[in-house]
Structure formats: structure tokens, C-alpha cells
Motif scaffolding. Structure first.
Motif, PDB file in Angstrom:
ATOM      1  N   UNK A 303       0.838  -1.198   0.000  1.00  0.00           N
ATOM      2  CA  UNK A 303       0.000   0.000   0.000  1.00  0.00           C
ATOM      3  C   UNK A 303       0.875   1.251   0.000  1.00  0.00           C
ATOM      4  N   UNK A 304       1.914   1.245   0.829  1.00  0.00           N
ATOM      5  CA  UNK A 304       2.780   2.416   0.947  1.00  0.00           C
ATOM      6  C   UNK A 304       3.444   2.766  -0.390  1.00  0.00           C
ATOM      7  N   UNK A 305       3.921   1.764  -1.101  1.00  0.00           N
ATOM      8  CA  UNK A 305       4.574   2.034  -2.382  1.00  0.00           C
ATOM      9  C   UNK A 305       3.562   2.537  -3.404  1.00  0.00           C
ATOM     10  N   UNK A 306       2.361   1.983  -3.396  1.00  0.00           N
ATOM     11  CA  UNK A 306       1.325   2.476  -4.306  1.00  0.00           C
ATOM     12  C   UNK A 306       0.943   3.912  -3.964  1.00  0.00           C
ATOM     13  N   UNK A 307       0.966   4.271  -2.685  1.00  0.00           N
ATOM     14  CA  UNK A 307       0.734   5.669  -2.299  1.00  0.00           C
ATOM     15  C   UNK A 307       1.800   6.569  -2.907  1.00  0.00           C
ATOM     16  N   UNK A 308       3.031   6.116  -2.898  1.00  0.00           N
ATOM     17  CA  UNK A 308       4.120   6.910  -3.476  1.00  0.00           C
ATOM     18  C   UNK A 308       4.004   6.995  -4.992  1.00  0.00           C
ATOM     19  N   UNK A 309       3.592   5.891  -5.633  1.00  0.00           N
ATOM     20  CA  UNK A 309       3.429   5.953  -7.087  1.00  0.00           C
ATOM     21  C   UNK A 309       2.329   6.943  -7.452  1.00  0.00           C
ATOM     22  N   UNK A 310       1.285   7.028  -6.622  1.00  0.00           N
ATOM     23  CA  UNK A 310       0.191   7.949  -6.944  1.00  0.00           C
ATOM     24  C   UNK A 310       0.581   9.400  -6.682  1.00  0.00           C
ATOM     25  N   UNK A 311       1.522   9.618  -5.767  1.00  0.00           N
ATOM     26  CA  UNK A 311       2.078  10.966  -5.606  1.00  0.00           C
ATOM     27  C   UNK A 311       2.742  11.412  -6.900  1.00  0.00           C
ATOM     28  N   UNK A 312       3.591  10.530  -7.452  1.00  0.00           N
ATOM     29  CA  UNK A 312       4.391  10.957  -8.597  1.00  0.00           C
ATOM     30  C   UNK A 312       3.647  10.897  -9.913  1.00  0.00           C
ATOM     31  N   UNK A 313       2.534  10.129  -9.997  1.00  0.00           N
ATOM     32  CA  UNK A 313       1.790  10.162 -11.259  1.00  0.00           C
ATOM     33  C   UNK A 313       0.570  11.085 -11.171  1.00  0.00           C
ATOM     34  N   UNK A 486      13.033   7.776  -8.452  1.00  0.00           N
ATOM     35  CA  UNK A 486      13.253   7.171  -7.130  1.00  0.00           C
ATOM     36  C   UNK A 486      12.144   6.164  -6.808  1.00  0.00           C
ATOM     37  N   UNK A 487      10.889   6.556  -7.070  1.00  0.00           N
ATOM     38  CA  UNK A 487       9.763   5.648  -6.799  1.00  0.00           C
ATOM     39  C   UNK A 487       9.825   4.429  -7.718  1.00  0.00           C
ATOM     40  N   UNK A 488      10.276   4.625  -8.957  1.00  0.00           N
ATOM     41  CA  UNK A 488      10.418   3.491  -9.878  1.00  0.00           C
ATOM     42  C   UNK A 488      11.387   2.458  -9.314  1.00  0.00           C
ATOM     43  N   UNK A 489      12.470   2.916  -8.696  1.00  0.00           N
ATOM     44  CA  UNK A 489      13.432   1.984  -8.093  1.00  0.00           C
ATOM     45  C   UNK A 489      12.786   1.209  -6.943  1.00  0.00           C
ATOM     46  N   UNK A 490      11.932   1.880  -6.166  1.00  0.00           N
ATOM     47  CA  UNK A 490      11.210   1.176  -5.096  1.00  0.00           C
ATOM     48  C   UNK A 490      10.304   0.094  -5.675  1.00  0.00           C
TER      49      UNK A 490
END
Length: 523
Positions: A303-313, A486-490
Motif C-alpha cells: 500500500x505504501x509504495x502504491x501511495x508513493x506511485x500515486x504521488x508521482x503520477x 526514485x519511486x520506480x526503483x522502489x
């Protein structure tokens, strides 16, 4: 699915009615932007004041997506979406009747709740489509619904213009035109009418399928003690961004020196209240009275990583859409009208890019790799956009003569290419969200969706602090690009492939494929 999606029966009827509900919610949510100049002139607002009104348009969307996610899991998408659409008429009419800045701000704050409607359809679509098709289905829902923002930009001015031809009907005795007010109120009324239609024409699940609810919707259920503290940490930015918005409201005088600290204390109390509710839901786990079996656990890091992906997209999309007209205007010396048309291409890509991202996620065989690659390409795309001023100068741009058609076309192609990866990434994000944990899909979607607004406010605040002109634009796009990489690397190294990513049924479903098809055909 591609050949059947044009049908208006069974699950395809649900899909089409639900994306249109999302479409109308976005028409309402974005009905201010095309009329911002008119509203500014009508109230004599300063540039900082109208910008603050615009920011208020996304303010309460952050907590609203969390709350609506809870309501969604408890009451189902049919009732939740219908009520939200009917509610949309209230702040629209309030804004249309506003007489001062305070009333404008209050009505836009209330209207920002409508922007949370997106998360409702995520679960509705997930209930009707199997995991192997969830990417395309959610992409169509998100992409076609998201087009409501572009539709609003193109129609609100036209609607207000048509109403101006009836001065006797839409003008006060003082001579003040009412056309823009009637246009905004009309969008709310249309949404409310569709809310009633939606309620009587959809169902939460196919016949014979049980709608799975969490035991409590007060807070997000986690399945390990470590994940509970991870959840508490990831809730902090949601409160921090609201504090940032309070600071902006203080800057335009909406909050005084006396009321500002009170608001901050209230926001801190809101975080503690949310934390308490999460504790209440997970107290048996935290006190070791309950232990989840391995097959019933999920990892909150997903969930946390998907939250970060939605920040950047999605967060970056909202921010870029807000500044792109000014970017084209200032970079190439274009008229406001032409710059606005070119910038609209960014939102138009939603029609194909978001479904495309979902389809790629369905077909590639790995939702994790799809997410990572699209996010990486998005980051590279923003870095390419940061080079547009340099490309312009290298091609001999003359400010007095203006930009050549070829140069503008090149910049437009670069923008649309970047836009594709941004919105395809959004589609890929919500191809994964329904697969994390079915019974809390609404809350997971709400948390992920809220982070999109966190990103938008953070990026727009950053943009407001950067210098004007090329230097600020270059730095802005570079920040977007680096954050995405950065998020892509995560995603490459930490995100895991969801269980059952391409299965015939969602987790916990016992119906056979044949049974599902036969019951659906009877709808």
C-alpha cells in the motif's frame, strides 16, 4: 473484453454507468478553472486569493478519500456514489450564490469532497471484473472518468457564453451577469440527478456474489504489528499537507493569527483521532489476542509504495495541468487561448493512456514490472520536458518573431509522450490496488487516492516558491522527474507481485466461471 466492452448489459453496463458517475464528479470538481478569470473579475480578487480558492478545491479531498473509503467498504459503492453525486449539488449552488471571498472558500472546501468519488468506482469495478481483466476495466473507469476535467475546461466557458445571450433571464437588476453562476450550479444539479439514476440502475455485486465487508470500517485493518506502526507513519503526511494548506489560507487572510494555531491543533487532534480508530480496529492484533494466518495476511508496504506511485503520477498530473498553460504561454510567447488548447492535450491523453496502462498491466504478465517501467519512463519524460527551454534556444528561438510551428509541435509531442506514461502509470497503480486485500479495497483505494492529492498540493506549493520563467519551470520538471525515478526503483526492488494477479476470481470468491457468466447474462 475489448470486443465486448461496447455492450450495455451485465458488467459492462456497470462499468459504463460507473465511469460516467466519475466523469460527472470531475466535471463538478473542475468547474472553477475555466471560469477563474470571470470569478476573479466579479469579486475583484487578487492573484493570490484566486489561487488559494483553487487550492481549496483539493484541500478536503485528502481526508475525504480516507473517509469515503471507509463508508464504501461499509455501505457499498452503489449507495456511497449516489449520495456523493446528490451532495455535489449543495456546494455548487453555494458557490454560485457566494457574495464574498469567505463564501467562495467555504463552498470550494465543501466541493473538494466530491473529488473523492474516484475511489468508490475502484471497488465497484473490482467487484464485477476478475483479476485477469482488472487493469483494463479500472483503466477505462479512471481514464474516461478523468476526462471530465478536460470536458469541463472546454464546456463551462461555452455554457456561460450561451447563457449570456439571455441577459434578461440571467442578469441582476444591478447589471451583474449570472451566467457563470448558473453554469456552475447546473453542473451540480446534473450530478445530483444522475446520482438518483445511478442508484436505481446498478448493483454492488453480480447476483449470487457476496459483498465482503471488513469487521470494522473505523480504520484500516492491518495484519502484523509492524504494519500498524508503518500505517501510523504513512498517515502523517496526510495531516502535514492539511497543515500546509492552513498556512496558505493564513497567507490570504482567511485564517487570522488567532485562528491559525487553533486549526493546527484541530488537525493534530484529527490525526490522533484517526490513529485511535486504527488502534480500535487492530487492538486485538496489537495485544496479541489475534494472529492472522499466513493466507489471510497482506503487506502494508504494498500500500505504501502504491501511495508513493500515486504521488508521482496523479499528484504530478494535477500540478502540471495547473501550470502547463502558463508554461506554453511564457516559453513560446503564445496567446492564452492557444496555450490553453495545447495544454489540454495533457488531459486528453487520459482517454487512451490510463486504459492503455491497465491493459499493459493485464497483458505483460507482471503488474510489478509494468508499474516500475511506466514510472521510470514517466520520470525520464519529465526530465525531457525540463529540456524544452534548452531545445527552444538551440533552435534559434526569437522572442520578437515567436516560435515556429515545428518547434511548438515538437514541444507538444514531448508533452503528450510524457503524459502517456503519467496516466498509464495511474492505470497501472489501480490495476494493483484491488488485488491487495479484497475486504478493505475501499480503504486501500482511499489511502492511495489521498496521496495523489498530497502530491498535488506539495508540487504546487513547490512551484509557487520557485522563480518565475525558464529557471523555475526547468527546476520544477526536474523535481518531478527525479521523484518518479526514485519511486520506480522502489517498485523494481521492493514492490511485490500481488497474489492472484491474473486469476479468474478475486480472493475469497467461490463462484465458478460458468456460474458467474450465467448469472451476469440474466441482468
Amino acid at each position: 473484453m475489448l470486443g465486448e466492452m461496447w455492450q450495455f448489459r451485465g458488467r459492462y453496463k456497470i462499468l459504463h454507468m460507473t465511469w460516467f458517475a466519475f466523469f460527472l464528479s470531475f466535471v463538478v470538481w473542475f468547474n472553477l478553472a475555466p471560469l477563474a478569470t470571470t470569478v476573479t473579475e466579479a469579486f475583484g480578487l487578487e492573484p493570490g486569493q484566486i489561487k488559494t480558492v483553487a487550492i481549496c478545491n483539493v484541500a478536503l479531498t485528502v481526508p475525504a478519500r480516507i473517509i469515503i473509503g471507509m463508508l464504501l467498504d461499509r455501505y457499498g459503492p452503489r449507495l456511497t456514489y449516489s449520495c456523493l453525486l446528490i451532495y455535489a449539488a449543495i456546494p455548487c449552488i453555494m458557490f454560485a450564490c457566494a457574495q464574498n471571498l469567505t463564501q467562495l472558500i467555504i463552498s470550494r472546501l465543501l466541493l473538494s469532497i466530491v473529488g473523492a468519488g474516484f475511489v468508490i468506482g475502484i471497488r465497484m469495478v473490482a467487484e464485477w471484473f476478475p483479476p485477469k481483466e482488472i487493469g483494463l476495466a479500472e483503466g477505462i473507469y479512471g481514464g474516461w472518468g478523468n476526462f471530465g476535467s478536460a470536458f469541463s475546461a472546454f464546456t463551462m466557458v461555452g455554457l456561460a457564453g450561451v447563457l449570456s445571450f439571455f441577459p434578461g433571464a440571467f442578469t441582476l437588476s444591478t447589471g451583474e451577469p449570472l451566467n457563470w453562476r448558473v453554469a456552475i450550479a447546473t453542473t451540480g444539479v446534473i450530478a445530483a440527478v444522475y446520482g438518483v439514476i445511478y442508484y436505481f440502475n446498478v448493483q454492488d455485486t453480480p447476483p449470487g456474489k457476496v459483498y465482503r465487508r471488513p469487521k470494522s470500517a473505523r480504520g484500516l485493518e492491518v495484519t502484523t504489528k509492524g504494519d500498524f506502526w508503518f500505517l501510523m507513519a504513512m498517515n502523517l503526511p496526510l495531516t502535514a499537507i492539511l497543515m500546509l494548506l492552513a498556512w496558505r489560507l493564513k497567507g490570504v487572510g482567511f485564517l487570522t493569527d488567532a485562528s491559525y494555531p487553533i486549526v493546527l491543533v484541530c488537525l493534530a487532534a484529527l490525526y490522533l483521532f484517526q490513529a485511535y480508530n486504527c488502534w480500535a480496529v487492530n487492538k486485538d492484533l496489537m495485544s496479541s489476542k489475534k494472529r492472522y494466518p499466513a493466507e489471510d495476511r497482506y503487506k502494508f508496504k504494498q500500500v505504501a509504495i502504491l501511495e508513493l506511485t500515486y504521488i508521482v503520477n496523479f499528484g504530478s498530473e494535477l500540478a502540471v495541468v495547473s501550470m502547463l498553460p502558463a508554461f506554453f504561454e511564457g516559453t513560446f510567447g503564445l496567446t492564452k487561448a492557444l496555450a490553453g488548447m495545447l495544454a489540454a492535450s495533457y488531459a486528453f491523453m487520459n482517454l487512451v493512456a490510463r486504459p492503455g496502462g491497465g491493459l499493459i498491466s493485464d497483458k505483460l504478465g507482471s503488474r510489478r514490472i509494468t508499474m516500475a517501467v511506466l514510472t521510470l519512463c514517466m520520470g525520464l519524460g519529465y526530465l525531457v520536458m525540463s529540456s524544452i527551454p534548452a531545445v527552444r534556444d538551440s533552435l534559434g528561438y526569437d522572442a520578437e518573431v515567436g516560435a515556429s510551428g515545428a518547434l511548438i509541435v515538437l514541444a507538444l509531442v514531448m508533452t503528450m509522450a510524457c503524459s502517456f506514461f503519467v496516466q498509464a502509470g495511474e492505470g497501472s497503480t489501480f490495476a494493483i490496488v484491488p488485488l491487495i486485500k479484497r475486504r478493505v479495497t475501499g480503504q486501500v483505494a482511499g489511502n492511495v487516492g489521498a496521496y495523489g492529492n498530497v502530491g498535488a498540493v506539495a508540487y504546487l506549493t513547490l512551484y509557487s516558491l520557485l522563480p518565475d520563467g525558464d529557471a523555475g519551470n526547468i527546476r520544477f520538471f526536474q523535481v518531478l522527474g527525479i521523484a518518479a525515478i526514485i519511486v520506480a526503483m522502489l517498485c523494481f526492488f521492493i514492490l511485490e507481485e500481488p497474489k492472484g494477479s491474473f486469476a479468474e476470481h478475486h480472493e475469497g470468491e467461490a463462484e465458478s466461471a460458468a456460474s458467474s457468466v450465467s448469472t451476469e447474462a440474466n441482468i
